[in-house]
Design an enzyme around this catalytic site. Structure first.
Site, PDB file in Angstrom:
ATOM      1  N   CYS A 133       0.831  -1.213   0.000  1.00 32.29           N
ATOM      2  CA  CYS A 133       0.000   0.000   0.000  1.00 32.29           C
ATOM      3  C   CYS A 133       0.863   1.260   0.000  1.00 32.29           C
ATOM      4  CB  CYS A 133      -0.916   0.012   1.210  1.00 32.29           C
ATOM      5  SG  CYS A 133      -1.919  -1.459   1.396  1.00 32.29           S
ATOM      6  N   HIS A 134       1.844   1.289   0.880  1.00 34.47           N
ATOM      7  CA  HIS A 134       2.654   2.509   1.008  1.00 34.47           C
ATOM      8  C   HIS A 134       4.149   2.239   0.968  1.00 34.47           C
ATOM      9  CE1 HIS A 134      -1.280   3.260   2.991  1.00 34.47           C
ATOM     10  NE2 HIS A 134      -1.225   4.288   2.175  1.00 34.47           N
ATOM     11  N   GLY A 135       4.550   0.984   0.853  1.00 39.41           N
ATOM     12  CA  GLY A 135       5.953   0.660   0.648  1.00 39.41           C
ATOM     13  C   GLY A 135       6.780   0.422   1.893  1.00 39.41           C
TER      14      GLY A 135
END
Length: 192
Positions: A156-158
């Site tokens: 999702c955001h790394g």
């Protein structure tokens, strides 16, 4: 003209005083028992329900989890990773104790039981929500989700976690949280 009082009238005798004390004690005791009996159901209704207590802990049989496998169990409505680490993963986690970490924590601290006793290096019990926004990271050891540090990766955001669940790269501010657990025997843990 007032009549004179007989001797002793208007004054309590020792027998009257004892009788009065007994009535006060009996009435006070009855009032205390009545108040307790009235309050007990109200206090009792504030205790958690049986179904809530049943969800407060989760027992996990570790014997079915092979080396290199991970299972996800639910504890209080939240997912928990139970990872049976390989010797390679354990070695990587120990080596990374000395890496530059955003949230420094040694691997031995991350495998400790919630009662403070030492854990087993092969078992890692983590709350499975990314500490950034609560997503459930994917295991890097699954095909298609290769993180750079061999642990978990949040697409999702790394956020990228190592084999000890420590944040190594990405927006997550702290490591994956260790779930509270204790070993009940060699093959069973209780989470919660």
């Amino acid at each position: 003209m007032a009549e004179p009082k007989p001797a002793g009238a208007g004054h309590d005798t020792p027998a009257d005083q004892g009788r009065r004390d007994f009535i006060f004690i009996a009435a006070g005791s009855a009032a205390a028992v009545g108040a307790g009996a009235t309050a007990w159901p109200f206090i009792g209704q504030m205790n958690p329900a049986a179904d809530t207590l049943a969800l407060s802990t989760t027992e996990v049989d570790l014997s079915a989890v092979e080396v290199g496998q991970q299972i996800k169990v639910m504890w209080q409505g939240r997912p928990v990773f139970v990872r049976h680490r390989t010797q390679t993963e354990i070695a990587a986690a120990l080596r990374d104790d000395y890496a530059t970490l955003k949230d420094p924590q040694k691997d031995e601290d991350r495998i400790k039981q919630s009662d403070g006793a030492a854990g087993k290096p092969e078992w890692l019990i983590l709350q499975a929500n990314c500490t950034h926004l609560g997503c459930v990271p994917l295991p890097s050891f699954d095909p298609g989700y290769r993180g750079a540090f061999g642990g978990w990766f949040c697409p999702c955001h790394g956020s990228d976690f190592d084999t000890s669940g420590r944040i190594r790269r990405g927006p997550a501010p702290i490591n994956l949280l260790v779930a509270p657990f204790v070993y009940m025997n060699d093959t069973t843990i209780r989470i919660g």
